[in-house]
Scaffold this motif. Structure first.
Motif, PDB file in Angstrom:
ATOM      1  N   LYS A 196       6.349  12.723  -1.782  1.00  0.00           N
ATOM      2  CA  LYS A 196       5.180  11.965  -2.234  1.00  0.00           C
ATOM      3  C   LYS A 196       4.234  12.883  -3.006  1.00  0.00           C
ATOM      4  O   LYS A 196       4.306  14.100  -2.897  1.00  0.00           O
ATOM      5  CB  LYS A 196       4.440  11.351  -1.048  1.00  0.00           C
ATOM      6  CG  LYS A 196       5.222  10.268  -0.313  1.00  0.00           C
ATOM      7  CD  LYS A 196       4.407   9.698   0.835  1.00  0.00           C
ATOM      8  CE  LYS A 196       3.153   8.997   0.361  1.00  0.00           C
ATOM      9  NZ  LYS A 196       2.372   8.414   1.475  1.00  0.00           N
ATOM     10  N   ILE A 224       6.088  -0.711  -3.676  1.00  0.00           N
ATOM     11  CA  ILE A 224       5.273   0.475  -3.404  1.00  0.00           C
ATOM     12  C   ILE A 224       5.264   1.429  -4.588  1.00  0.00           C
ATOM     13  O   ILE A 224       4.585   2.458  -4.552  1.00  0.00           O
ATOM     14  CB  ILE A 224       5.760   1.222  -2.149  1.00  0.00           C
ATOM     15  CG1 ILE A 224       7.209   1.691  -2.330  1.00  0.00           C
ATOM     16  CG2 ILE A 224       5.606   0.354  -0.924  1.00  0.00           C
ATOM     17  CD1 ILE A 224       7.647   2.694  -1.274  1.00  0.00           C
ATOM     18  N   GLY A 225       6.004   1.091  -5.636  1.00  0.00           N
ATOM     19  CA  GLY A 225       6.009   1.954  -6.811  1.00  0.00           C
ATOM     20  C   GLY A 225       6.684   1.283  -7.989  1.00  0.00           C
ATOM     21  O   GLY A 225       7.377   0.276  -7.846  1.00  0.00           O
ATOM     22  N   ILE A 279       5.844   8.957  -6.520  1.00  0.00           N
ATOM     23  CA  ILE A 279       6.719   8.914  -5.357  1.00  0.00           C
ATOM     24  C   ILE A 279       8.105   9.334  -5.834  1.00  0.00           C
ATOM     25  O   ILE A 279       8.624   8.783  -6.795  1.00  0.00           O
ATOM     26  CB  ILE A 279       6.793   7.496  -4.761  1.00  0.00           C
ATOM     27  CG1 ILE A 279       5.434   7.069  -4.214  1.00  0.00           C
ATOM     28  CG2 ILE A 279       7.844   7.416  -3.666  1.00  0.00           C
ATOM     29  CD1 ILE A 279       5.401   5.616  -3.776  1.00  0.00           C
ATOM     30  N   ASP A 298       9.840  -1.478  -0.642  1.00  0.00           N
ATOM     31  CA  ASP A 298      10.044  -1.000   0.721  1.00  0.00           C
ATOM     32  C   ASP A 298      10.787  -2.049   1.540  1.00  0.00           C
ATOM     33  O   ASP A 298      11.126  -3.129   1.050  1.00  0.00           O
ATOM     34  CB  ASP A 298       8.716  -0.606   1.375  1.00  0.00           C
ATOM     35  CG  ASP A 298       7.771  -1.795   1.566  1.00  0.00           C
ATOM     36  OD1 ASP A 298       8.207  -2.962   1.445  1.00  0.00           O
ATOM     37  OD2 ASP A 298       6.579  -1.560   1.839  1.00  0.00           O
ATOM     38  N   ALA A 315       3.753   4.574   2.684  1.00  0.00           N
ATOM     39  CA  ALA A 315       5.142   5.033   2.540  1.00  0.00           C
ATOM     40  C   ALA A 315       5.284   6.450   3.085  1.00  0.00           C
ATOM     41  O   ALA A 315       4.443   7.319   2.819  1.00  0.00           O
ATOM     42  CB  ALA A 315       5.565   4.986   1.078  1.00  0.00           C
ATOM     43  N   PRO A 333       2.959   5.220  -7.871  1.00  0.00           N
ATOM     44  CA  PRO A 333       2.556   4.539  -6.642  1.00  0.00           C
ATOM     45  C   PRO A 333       1.843   3.214  -6.910  1.00  0.00           C
ATOM     46  O   PRO A 333       1.078   3.084  -7.870  1.00  0.00           O
ATOM     47  CB  PRO A 333       1.617   5.549  -5.976  1.00  0.00           C
ATOM     48  CG  PRO A 333       2.018   6.870  -6.536  1.00  0.00           C
ATOM     49  CD  PRO A 333       2.435   6.592  -7.945  1.00  0.00           C
ATOM     50  N   SER A 334       2.073   2.237  -6.049  1.00  0.00           N
ATOM     51  CA  SER A 334       1.516   0.903  -6.243  1.00  0.00           C
ATOM     52  C   SER A 334      -0.005   0.887  -6.194  1.00  0.00           C
ATOM     53  O   SER A 334      -0.643   0.049  -6.840  1.00  0.00           O
ATOM     54  CB  SER A 334       2.079  -0.052  -5.189  1.00  0.00           C
ATOM     55  OG  SER A 334       1.754   0.391  -3.886  1.00  0.00           O
ATOM     56  N   ASN A 335      -0.620   1.794  -5.444  1.00  0.00           N
ATOM     57  CA  ASN A 335      -2.079   1.825  -5.384  1.00  0.00           C
ATOM     58  C   ASN A 335      -2.686   2.147  -6.747  1.00  0.00           C
ATOM     59  O   ASN A 335      -3.713   1.591  -7.142  1.00  0.00           O
ATOM     60  CB  ASN A 335      -2.554   2.842  -4.342  1.00  0.00           C
ATOM     61  CG  ASN A 335      -2.288   2.364  -2.927  1.00  0.00           C
ATOM     62  OD1 ASN A 335      -1.561   1.394  -2.712  1.00  0.00           O
ATOM     63  ND2 ASN A 335      -2.879   3.030  -1.948  1.00  0.00           N
ATOM     64  N   ASN A 375       0.854  -1.186   0.000  1.00  0.00           N
ATOM     65  CA  ASN A 375       0.000   0.000   0.000  1.00  0.00           C
ATOM     66  C   ASN A 375       0.889   1.235   0.000  1.00  0.00           C
ATOM     67  O   ASN A 375       1.542   1.547   0.997  1.00  0.00           O
ATOM     68  CB  ASN A 375      -0.911  -0.003   1.225  1.00  0.00           C
ATOM     69  CG  ASN A 375      -1.993   1.061   1.153  1.00  0.00           C
ATOM     70  OD1 ASN A 375      -1.767   2.165   0.673  1.00  0.00           O
ATOM     71  ND2 ASN A 375      -3.181   0.722   1.635  1.00  0.00           N
ATOM     72  N   SER A 376       0.913   1.939  -1.121  1.00  0.00           N
ATOM     73  CA  SER A 376       1.817   3.082  -1.256  1.00  0.00           C
ATOM     74  C   SER A 376       1.430   4.242  -0.338  1.00  0.00           C
ATOM     75  O   SER A 376       2.260   5.114  -0.058  1.00  0.00           O
ATOM     76  CB  SER A 376       1.861   3.559  -2.707  1.00  0.00           C
ATOM     77  OG  SER A 376       0.563   3.807  -3.206  1.00  0.00           O
ATOM     78  N   ASP A 377       0.189   4.256   0.146  1.00  0.00           N
ATOM     79  CA  ASP A 377      -0.208   5.322   1.072  1.00  0.00           C
ATOM     80  C   ASP A 377       0.566   5.230   2.386  1.00  0.00           C
ATOM     81  O   ASP A 377       0.696   6.218   3.109  1.00  0.00           O
ATOM     82  CB  ASP A 377      -1.713   5.249   1.353  1.00  0.00           C
ATOM     83  CG  ASP A 377      -2.556   5.674   0.155  1.00  0.00           C
ATOM     84  OD1 ASP A 377      -1.987   6.302  -0.758  1.00  0.00           O
ATOM     85  OD2 ASP A 377      -3.757   5.363   0.129  1.00  0.00           O
TER      86      ASP A 377
END
Length: 562
Positions: A260, A303-304, A280, A297, A233, A324-326, A229-231
């Protein structure tokens, strides 16, 4: 008495004394040098003798190489966990004649004073060479980027990617596979031999986020990596970038999350901003060839996806950008769906993303909102009565924070649904509400760019078979079908060199009337048949020459879909 001949003159006596003194001095100097040389020889002989004496070193202990140990930073464990799922992607572009378009190369983004269509505008025109795409020109001799002379020989390029499904689904950047006629994937354990690797096919691409999904067919399940979850990071977190910079596979670099939600002003061919690219920022070294590789990470989660760099030297300068991964996960899920594309909503407006607080105060929306810059003709906003200068303050009763908030909400909604937009007009405090129908952003975007057509009866090009077959088609106009005495069909408008269609001899201009015994009379029937085709299927086309008369017979072209 002495003879005058034997008597010395005063002058002669002087030179005689000088000669005598010179000989004495010379003799003294020679004596001194001789003594010095002899003393040096004695001293040297004395030192040499000391060196030759045996020294007792029985108390010295030999150096022992210790057993390997795992260092405490944990980087190596993460690489061992993630590395097997990171792949090297190499592509080939066959020569194309008369297809050269204006290059994208290393551009200097220009600011957009009018903002973006339903989106943000990141007004950063001062950042030169910002969105340097990585994969171009990495042949052994260097070379140009992805827009080199289109009439030249075969071009090769390199990039990275990562496996997210053991059945061979791989995520990478669209610009890594864009314009490629052949795509090959090498796994982490593959040798560096001349073998290009596994042949890959494109499942779907999203140019808005520069994300692509490709697939290879392997005999055994492949290693995968999980998306985080990139949020979660945070700025300052350690991250690792893994990929194939300059073709050097399985290269790892470390850094931190530098920032970010970073936006950059990269634009498409129409000059419109790609507003869904929010990155990111990291100082982990990213170089040409890293593009499409994962940013990981310390938990070993992606995460990206490494996508771009800010550089003035075509190499890493410590400012890299990862999608970002999301966002990657959402786009991936859309691309593997039956439609193989991302459909985003739009209400058909443009606005300026960033503006001074003075503008907000003067127009009376200090607590949040978006001021409409322009309204797209025929879009949902125009039909609902919204006008330039209106201030959008709420969506379905929820307050709008800013342009990013508006875009995120609207783009995620289903096309054809309605949304209640609260707005202010003419600097008056009264709030108005309009019911706005969500439109397909791609179509609204095309109309905004001037790519739309007012002739609704004009044939629409279909890309349903572009990925699988390597062709695009247009529906056969009714008058032509009537002239040929057939119900209808589709005409091949373009054939990708090296594709399945190209290999079986399906040429541009050919009329397709049937595929695998299923009639093709229009675009819809063509799409329906093609959507059911899969790798390994035998595909047979019934084709005709549209220039021939009614009496002209059908021809059959076929092969096994790879």
């Amino acid at each position: 008495m002495e003879s005058p001949m034997n008597q010395g003159t005063p002058k002669q006596d002087f030179f005689t004394k000088v000669r005598a003194h010179r000989l004495t001095t010379t003799f003294t100097l020679l004596t001194t040098l001789t003594v010095g040389v002899m003393a040096g020889s004695v001293m040297t002989r004395d030192v040499s003798g000391k060196e030759q004496q045996k020294v007792d070193s029985s108390d010295a202990r030999p150096i022992v190489i210790p057993n390997p140990v795992t260092l405490s930073n944990g980087f190596s464990q993460i690489v061992k966990q993630v590395g097997p799922a990171v792949v090297n992607i190499n592509t080939e572009s066959l020569p194309k004649q008369a297809l050269k378009k204006p290059g994208r190369g290393l551009q200097r983004p220009m600011p957009n004073p009018h903002g973006d269509q339903d989106g943000q505008g990141g007004n950063q025109g001062d950042m030169q060479d910002f969105f340097n795409k990585f994969f171009g020109g990495q042949n052994p001799g260097g070379g140009g980027g992805d827009d080199d002379d289109a009439g030249g020989g075969e071009r090769r390029a390199l990039g990275s990617g990562y496996i997210v499904d053991p059945r061979g689904y791989i995520i990478t950047n669209n610009h890594v596979v864009d314009k490629a006629d052949k795509i090959f994937v090498k796994l982490a354990g593959d040798s560096d031999s001349a073998d290009p690797g596994y042949a890959a096919r494109v499942i779907g691409v999203d140019t808005e986020t520069d994300i692509a999904v490709i697939k290879i067919d392997a005999k055994e399940p492949l290693p995968t990596v999980g998306l985080g979850n990139s949020d979660g990071a945070q700025v300052g977190d350690w991250v690792l970038a893994i990929g194939s910079p300059f073709g050097l596979s399985q290269t790892v670099s470390a850094g931190i999350v530098s920032a970010k939600n970073r936006s950059i002003d990269e634009r498409d061919a129409q000059g419109l901003s790609k507003q869904f690219q929010r990155f990111i920022q990291t100082d982990a070294a990213i170089n040409p060839g890293n593009s499409g590789g994962p940013l990981v990470d310390m938990g070993g989660k992606v995460i990206g996806m490494n996508t771009a760099i800010y550089t003035q030297s075509a190499g890493s300068e410590g400012v890299g950008f990862a999608m970002p991964s999301n966002i990657v996960a959402k786009v991936y899920n859309d691309l593997i769906s039956p439609e193989h594309k991302v459909i985003r909503g739009s209400i058909g407006i443009q606005f300026q993303a960033a503006q001074s607080s003075a503008v907000n105060r003067v127009y009376g929306f200090t607590s949040g909102g978006v001021i409409v810059g322009s309204v797209t003709k025929g879009g949902g906003a125009e039909k609902a009565g919204l006008k330039p200068g209106d201030i959008l303050v709420s969506i379905d009763g929820r307050q709008i924070k800013d342009g990013d908030d508006l875009v995120a909400d609207i783009s995620a909604r289903k096309v054809g649904t309605n949304v209640q937009i609260g707005y202010l007009r003419d600097s008056k405090p009264e709030k108005h509400t309009a019911s706005v129908t969500i439109g397909d952003r791609a179509k609204v975007y095309a109309a905004l760019a001037g790519a739309g057509t007012e002739d609704e009866s004009a044939p629409e090009e279909s890309d349903a078979g572009q990925t699988k077959l390597g062709i695009t088609v247009t529906a056969l106009p009714a008058p032509v079908a009537q002239k040929l005495g057939i119900q209808g069909g589709v005409t091949v408008s373009n054939v990708t060199p090296g594709s399945f269609a190209d290999e079986i001899g399906l040429a541009k201009g050919t009329l397709i009337v049937e595929i695998n015994k299923q009639p093709v009379v229009d675009d819809a029937s063509y799409r329906a048949v093609v959507s059911r085709l899969k790798t390994g299927d035998d595909v047979v086309f019934v084709v005709r020459d549209p220039r021939a008369s009614r009496s002209s017979g059908n021809s059959f072209l076929g092969g096994t879909l790879r």
